[in-house]
Design a protein around this motif. Sequence first.
Motif, mmCIF file in Angstrom:
data_model
loop_
_atom_site.group_PDB
_atom_site.id
_atom_site.type_symbol
_atom_site.label_atom_id
_atom_site.label_comp_id
_atom_site.label_asym_id
_atom_site.label_seq_id
_atom_site.Cartn_x
_atom_site.Cartn_y
_atom_site.Cartn_z
ATOM 1 N N ARG A 171 -4.069 5.856 1.959
ATOM 2 C CA ARG A 171 -3.214 4.706 1.649
ATOM 3 C C ARG A 171 -3.895 3.928 0.529
ATOM 4 O O ARG A 171 -5.034 3.476 0.667
ATOM 5 N N ASP A 191 -3.988 0.730 -1.775
ATOM 6 C CA ASP A 191 -3.541 -0.650 -1.933
ATOM 7 C C ASP A 191 -3.964 -1.112 -3.326
ATOM 8 O O ASP A 191 -5.140 -1.400 -3.577
ATOM 9 N N PRO A 228 0.825 -1.214 0.000
ATOM 10 C CA PRO A 228 0.000 0.000 0.000
ATOM 11 C C PRO A 228 0.855 1.259 0.000
ATOM 12 O O PRO A 228 1.894 1.322 0.679
ATOM 13 N N GLN A 229 0.421 2.254 -0.768
ATOM 14 C CA GLN A 229 1.182 3.486 -0.917
ATOM 15 C C GLN A 229 0.566 4.619 -0.092
ATOM 16 O O GLN A 229 -0.572 5.016 -0.316
ATOM 17 N N PRO A 230 1.308 5.162 0.895
ATOM 18 C CA PRO A 230 0.774 6.261 1.715
ATOM 19 C C PRO A 230 0.908 7.605 0.989
ATOM 20 O O PRO A 230 1.831 7.832 0.214
#
Length: 667
Positions: free
Chosen positions: A505, A507, A490-492
């Motif tokens: 976030r 995903d 997942p990318q914050p």
Amino acid sequence: MTIKNINRLLIANRGEIACRIIRTARNLGITTIAVYSEADKNALHVQQADESHCIGPAAATQSYLSIAMLVEAATQTKADAVHPGYGFLSENAAFAQALARHNIIFIGPSPEAIALMGDKRQAKSAMVAAGVPTLPGYSGDNQEHDYLIQHATDMGFPIMVKAAAGGGGRGMRLVTSEDQLSAAINSARSEAQNAFGNGDLLLERALTKPRHVEVQIFSDQLGNAVYLGERDCSIQRRHQKVVEEAPAPCLDTTIRTALGEAALLAAQSCNYVGAGTVEFLVDADGRFYFLEMNTRLQVEHPVTEEVFGVDLVAWQIAVAEGKPLPKKQADLMPHGHAIEVRLYAENPTQNFLPQTGKVQRWASQLLPHTRVDHMLFDGYSVTNWYDPMLAKIIAWGETREQAVARLINQIDNTTLLGVGHNLGYLRSIVDHPAFKEEQVHTGFLSQHGLGEYSQQLSLNQALIAANILELLASLHNRPSYLALSHLSQPQPKHWLINDNVYGSRVDARQWKIGKLTVDIDSAEAQPEKFEISNIDLTDERLIFHINNKKLIAHYWKHQEKSTVHVELQLNGNPFTVKSVDPLAGTLTSNTDENCSAPMDGMVVTLLVDEGTHVEAGDTLLILEAMKMEMPIKAQQSGIVSFACIQGEQVKQGAQLATVQPTDSETN
């Protein structure tokens, strides 16, 4: 009577009404001459006209409100006639007289009719004499403050305090109790003096939840007069019309006829010539009372045009040339229903504060039986110099229900990015069940909780859209093997929107099957998880599904260094979303002791002296922008010091005053 053909027409106005007049004049083969201030040199009406003439600086008092500059422009360009549009000098008798002295036709009524109906006190007396029903009240010459207070107290409450020379809701205050009266009189008088150069007031009995119904009348120079039905303009905020429709719903034939005949009586009482609108208040029992007469074309004239199949500007020009009215009363049969909403540069979530900015994208895909009168184009700069109305969106239908549906569809197919606006707010009104059920009255917005506006649902959708756009851009800019690695966890991301920072976030590990998950977190709400699917992206539009519900986001995206800026429109609501570095901290507002300008504007007056002790909530000064007066209040108690002077032009965010707590207040 001699017919005098108009071959060269100067339009003494700007914006969408100038563009609308140009359209009709061009169809009639008339050469159009635009006037413009220095701030409007690139405006759409200047681009569309056959010729153009600069009339002065940006300030309206030195350009669009300057009779001398406009008359000089008309004589220099050899104009046969001048169309004043609405606002500015459209109801100024001195302007009509000045043009007459130069043998230039003023497309409007006589100076005498303008002067009579422009003074609400005189107009009311004329209506009483003509037998037109009027509201009880006071419209006399004694304007002493104490006398008005005494007269209002004797009348009883609620009452309406109104500017005698005003219009458009300015200089108007509803007073429900005696303790509000003195401040209301002072406030209305100040606003009226600043707006119209005349601080005279009148008092009228206020009706509870009345309807605002107006009648379009037209008279020619040969003595012919007709009325073109009525319009309902009851949906209002701060006495400013928001939604207008024709014909007025839920009126029986007897009342419609009586309204039309009363409007003609009003016009005949002042030997009226041209287009005019007689406005009435209608109570729950169908009784109606004269409110005022506007001696010009109305903002809402398109709904009458759509229902009657006429061009009222063409009628104005024909009457000014000395020709008879194109139709007789028996020929004027309405067909169908039309509704109009006004697109404003304003922020409904911040008390409808006027907005400025550069239009990054304007698109209005015209659907069948719809019309958009506007002044917009990509790159147009909305400034604080003039009224914030940008466009009017109109829809016609065989039935009111069909007109409502078409209007909502047209709003959904209209995009404005780069400047804050009220499209989403307008959509929420016309889509409201009570509006669809014809339950309209002047208290509609407050009754149904639409006096304030929240975008919370669309805010989450906007954040999701920004995340999707950022994710797709990230994938597009990476080699395939890095893109796959990028999706491994997942990318914050953090975003700034409406002065609050939201964590997200994304995903995207299910991206290969067309799905992803977005988590959104903020200090104001519990974290939420959204399932996203069916993503489709073009250069202007992002389509996606949230929990199987389809959404369309219009967008404009650019990047400044490491910051991503996304202008979005969802359900008509505009958002500016910016990526932020969470390690850099959040943006902070001014501290409590500082009072800053919410937008560009002019300091009208300072209400307290330098060094005075004020309490939290006290009004320190009045800022005027886009024809609106905004009180700037102290956020805490303390000693005030000013960073501005009366008459100064200030920029948005500029510090105007500081309130410093005393030692006793900090302990």
